[in-house]
Structure formats: C-alpha cells, structure tokens
Design a protein around this motif. Structure first.
Motif, PDB file in Angstrom:
ATOM      1  N   VAL A   3       0.773  -1.264  -0.263  1.00  0.00           N
ATOM      2  CA  VAL A   3      -0.125   0.282  -0.156  1.00  0.00           C
ATOM      3  C   VAL A   3       1.102   0.946   0.231  1.00  0.00           C
ATOM      4  O   VAL A   3       1.964   1.849   0.837  1.00  0.00           O
ATOM      5  N   ALA A   4       0.657   2.183  -0.372  1.00  0.00           N
ATOM      6  CA  ALA A   4       1.358   3.456  -1.052  1.00  0.00           C
ATOM      7  C   ALA A   4       0.190   3.890  -0.236  1.00  0.00           C
ATOM      8  O   ALA A   4      -0.852   4.474  -0.728  1.00  0.00           O
ATOM      9  N   ILE A   5       0.629   5.515   0.402  1.00  0.00           N
ATOM     10  CA  ILE A   5       0.305   6.457   1.053  1.00  0.00           C
ATOM     11  C   ILE A   5       0.542   7.762   0.444  1.00  0.00           C
ATOM     12  O   ILE A   5       1.745   8.046   1.148  1.00  0.00           O
ATOM     13  N   ALA A   6      -0.508   8.712  -0.396  1.00  0.00           N
ATOM     14  CA  ALA A   6       0.128  10.048  -0.153  1.00  0.00           C
ATOM     15  C   ALA A   6      -0.489  11.090   1.007  1.00  0.00           C
ATOM     16  O   ALA A   6      -1.494  11.280   0.850  1.00  0.00           O
ATOM     17  N   VAL A  26       4.127  -0.486   4.210  1.00  0.00           N
ATOM     18  CA  VAL A  26       3.169   0.571   3.813  1.00  0.00           C
ATOM     19  C   VAL A  26       4.439   1.047   3.095  1.00  0.00           C
ATOM     20  O   VAL A  26       5.693   1.546   4.289  1.00  0.00           O
ATOM     21  N   THR A  27       4.337   2.236   2.797  1.00  0.00           N
ATOM     22  CA  THR A  27       5.097   3.371   1.958  1.00  0.00           C
ATOM     23  C   THR A  27       4.529   4.928   1.956  1.00  0.00           C
ATOM     24  O   THR A  27       3.423   4.693   1.339  1.00  0.00           O
ATOM     25  N   LEU A  28       5.131   5.451   3.196  1.00  0.00           N
ATOM     26  CA  LEU A  28       4.852   6.614   3.066  1.00  0.00           C
ATOM     27  C   LEU A  28       5.198   7.731   1.878  1.00  0.00           C
ATOM     28  O   LEU A  28       6.442   7.972   2.180  1.00  0.00           O
ATOM     29  N   PHE A  29       4.935   8.891   1.279  1.00  0.00           N
ATOM     30  CA  PHE A  29       4.933   9.556   0.417  1.00  0.00           C
ATOM     31  C   PHE A  29       4.484  10.987   1.004  1.00  0.00           C
ATOM     32  O   PHE A  29       3.607  11.200   1.385  1.00  0.00           O
ATOM     33  N   CYS A  52       2.333  13.235  -6.389  1.00  0.00           N
ATOM     34  CA  CYS A  52       2.182  14.480  -7.204  1.00  0.00           C
ATOM     35  C   CYS A  52       2.985  14.442  -8.891  1.00  0.00           C
ATOM     36  O   CYS A  52       2.175  14.834  -9.851  1.00  0.00           O
ATOM     37  N   GLU A  53       4.142  14.207  -8.019  1.00  0.00           N
ATOM     38  CA  GLU A  53       5.342  14.111  -9.741  1.00  0.00           C
ATOM     39  C   GLU A  53       5.100  12.250 -10.241  1.00  0.00           C
ATOM     40  O   GLU A  53       5.629  12.116  -9.683  1.00  0.00           O
ATOM     41  N   LEU A  54       5.336  12.447 -11.628  1.00  0.00           N
ATOM     42  CA  LEU A  54       4.876  10.856 -11.713  1.00  0.00           C
ATOM     43  C   LEU A  54       7.381  10.516 -11.759  1.00  0.00           C
ATOM     44  O   LEU A  54       6.977   8.893 -11.945  1.00  0.00           O
ATOM     45  N   SER A  55       7.865  11.127 -11.616  1.00  0.00           N
ATOM     46  CA  SER A  55       8.862  10.788 -12.036  1.00  0.00           C
ATOM     47  C   SER A  55       9.320  10.773 -10.195  1.00  0.00           C
ATOM     48  O   SER A  55       9.688   9.109 -10.584  1.00  0.00           O
ATOM     49  N   ASN A  56       8.777  11.142  -9.307  1.00  0.00           N
ATOM     50  CA  ASN A  56       9.101  10.197  -8.032  1.00  0.00           C
ATOM     51  C   ASN A  56       8.012   9.073  -7.919  1.00  0.00           C
ATOM     52  O   ASN A  56       8.326   8.182  -7.152  1.00  0.00           O
ATOM     53  N   LEU A  57       6.720   8.982  -8.439  1.00  0.00           N
ATOM     54  CA  LEU A  57       6.011   7.824  -8.799  1.00  0.00           C
ATOM     55  C   LEU A  57       6.772   6.130  -9.032  1.00  0.00           C
ATOM     56  O   LEU A  57       6.857   5.227  -8.912  1.00  0.00           O
ATOM     57  N   GLU A  58       6.790   6.856 -10.305  1.00  0.00           N
ATOM     58  CA  GLU A  58       8.011   5.673 -11.027  1.00  0.00           C
ATOM     59  C   GLU A  58       9.556   4.756 -10.850  1.00  0.00           C
ATOM     60  O   GLU A  58      10.084   4.223 -10.702  1.00  0.00           O
ATOM     61  N   ALA A  77      -4.749  17.608  -4.491  1.00  0.00           N
ATOM     62  CA  ALA A  77      -3.361  16.893  -5.291  1.00  0.00           C
ATOM     63  C   ALA A  77      -4.132  15.264  -4.956  1.00  0.00           C
ATOM     64  O   ALA A  77      -2.997  14.578  -6.111  1.00  0.00           O
ATOM     65  N   ASN A  78      -4.941  15.164  -3.686  1.00  0.00           N
ATOM     66  CA  ASN A  78      -5.303  13.724  -3.832  1.00  0.00           C
ATOM     67  C   ASN A  78      -5.800  12.968  -5.582  1.00  0.00           C
ATOM     68  O   ASN A  78      -6.542  12.293  -6.131  1.00  0.00           O
ATOM     69  N   LEU A  79      -6.312  14.010  -6.248  1.00  0.00           N
ATOM     70  CA  LEU A  79      -7.010  13.969  -7.036  1.00  0.00           C
ATOM     71  C   LEU A  79      -5.745  13.861  -8.241  1.00  0.00           C
ATOM     72  O   LEU A  79      -5.827  13.006  -9.448  1.00  0.00           O
ATOM     73  N   VAL A  80      -5.375  14.269  -8.237  1.00  0.00           N
ATOM     74  CA  VAL A  80      -4.040  14.009  -9.279  1.00  0.00           C
ATOM     75  C   VAL A  80      -2.767  12.941  -9.226  1.00  0.00           C
ATOM     76  O   VAL A  80      -3.040  11.832 -10.195  1.00  0.00           O
ATOM     77  N   VAL A  81      -3.292  12.453  -7.753  1.00  0.00           N
ATOM     78  CA  VAL A  81      -2.319  11.248  -6.686  1.00  0.00           C
ATOM     79  C   VAL A  81      -3.171  10.329  -7.969  1.00  0.00           C
ATOM     80  O   VAL A  81      -2.862   9.366  -8.168  1.00  0.00           O
ATOM     81  N   SER A  82      -4.410  10.357  -7.628  1.00  0.00           N
ATOM     82  CA  SER A  82      -5.345   8.596  -7.888  1.00  0.00           C
ATOM     83  C   SER A  82      -5.248   9.051  -9.484  1.00  0.00           C
ATOM     84  O   SER A  82      -5.182   7.895  -9.839  1.00  0.00           O
TER      85      SER A  82
END
Length: 220
Positions: A3-6, A26-29, A52-58, A77-82
């Motif tokens: 599970v990833a949590i932003a 669990v990973t917390l961003f 919210c940054e694609l490169s960080n999620l990659e 931010a929650n919408l972008v992450v989703s």
C-alpha cells in the motif's frame, strides 16, 4: 498487500499504523521534510517526495503496489495522485480522501478513484444512522454511485421478525452483508432469523434502493 499512502499527516499516519498492524507493507510519501518522522510509524517505508510528480512515483515502482491511498489535506493533490496511480501505473485499488464535500462529485472514475472517503459525509451519515429507524441511510458510495453501502434499522415491531434470511426477497444486485444485533456482528446465514431492532447493512446500487425499501416493507 503493498500500500502506498500520499500524505503523512495525521490521517495518513493513522491509516499506515492500522495497515501495518494487519501485516501489510506500507510506503508513505511526504513532500514536507519537516513531516518525515520514521519513529511515528515504525516499519513503514518513508519517501520524501511529492506524490503528484510522475517521476517520483516511477522511482518508487508504483506499478508494483496493490493500493494507492491519496490522503493529503488538499483535494487537488488527491485527485492528481489518484489519476496518476490509475492511468500511469494501473494500480488496482485507488482510495482518495475528500476534504471538502463540495468536491465530492469529482472523485470518480474520470479521476481514477475507486473509493472516495469524505469524513464530513461519513460523520453526517453516522449521525443520521443513529437517529433513523425504518429507513435506508446511505453510509458510503463506491465507484461514483455504482454501488452504495446502506443501513436499515428495523423497528421493534417489524413484520419481518422471525423470518429467516433466505426468505427475504431482495432486488437484483442487492446483498445483505451484515446484521448488527446488540453487541454482535453477524455474517448472515440462510437460516438466521431477522429480529426487531436489527441493523441491516446492505450493498446495493442506487437504482435498487426503492425496491429494497419495498422488500423490507419501508413506507416511502
């Protein structure tokens, strides 16, 4: 389950602790370095990065995660992450926190959200559920209205008293998932009888709710 949590604020940390207790990874961003505190949630992986940054999620290999929880205090931010989690990494389950109920209509499939959790909405539903007897109360909506978690508290003199679960004529796509009786949580079996005062928890699409009311003999 991974599970990833932003968002590692109070909400994100609380979710992480509960998941870790239940043996999930669990990973917390968290983008704010001042909020990074590994001692606050032991056994979690902490990543100082903006989710919210694609490169960080990659870099975090988000495609290997089973669930993304967008739990920041910012609805944008929650919408972008989703959206990134669902469209770029095909994360199977995306859960998003709704901070402002006025934005709730946005949190649906178009933005990659599977389940939107609005704390004000849930609290209002729980208050309504506590004082409502004999009518359906919607507790939560899944996938932007495709299915709802609804509750019905039967009056003490319900004509359904004594009827076994198998004899309930429920509409198509509606399911009785739990009976709350006093301090008991009952997973209903076909021979379990209904009793006055039972709290019945159903999953049903919105269009089935009128038929469910009728089946449970609720006056409109």
């Amino acid at each position: 389950m991974k599970v990833a949590i932003a968002g590692a604020g109070a909400v994100g940390r609380s979710i992480a602790r509960e998941l870790i207790v239940n043996h999930h990874e669990v990973t917390l961003f968290e983008r704010n370095v001042a909020h990074i505190d590994p001692d606050a949630v032991e056994h979690a992986v902490w990543v100082q990065a903006d989710a919210c940054e694609l490169s960080n999620l990659e870099r975090a290999d988000l495609q290997t995660f089973d669930v993304m929880v967008a739990a920041t205090g910012d609805d944008k931010a929650n919408l972008v992450v989703s959206l990134l989690a669902k469209t770029e990494f095909a994360v199977n389950r995306v859960v998003a926190r709704v901070n402002d109920p006025r934005n709730e209509w946005l949190f649906g499939e178009d933005w990659g959200v599977d389940v939107a959790v609005s704390t004000p909405r849930i609290l209002a539903s729980l208050v309504e559920e506590a004082v409502s007897v004999g009518d359906l109360v919607r507790l939560m909506t899944f996938r932007q209205g495709q299915a709802n978690l609804v509750e019905l508290t039967l009056p003490p003199n319900t004509p359904l008293a004594g009827k076994p679960v198998r004899r309930l004529t429920l509409p198509r796509d509606a399911a009785l998932v739990t009976i709350l009786r006093g301090g008991r949580v009952i997973v209903p079996q076909s021979d379990d009888p209904i009793e006055g005062g039972d709290e019945l928890i159903f999953i049903a699409p919105a269009e089935a709710e009128p038929a469910l009311r009728e089946a449970m003999q609720i006056a409109h």
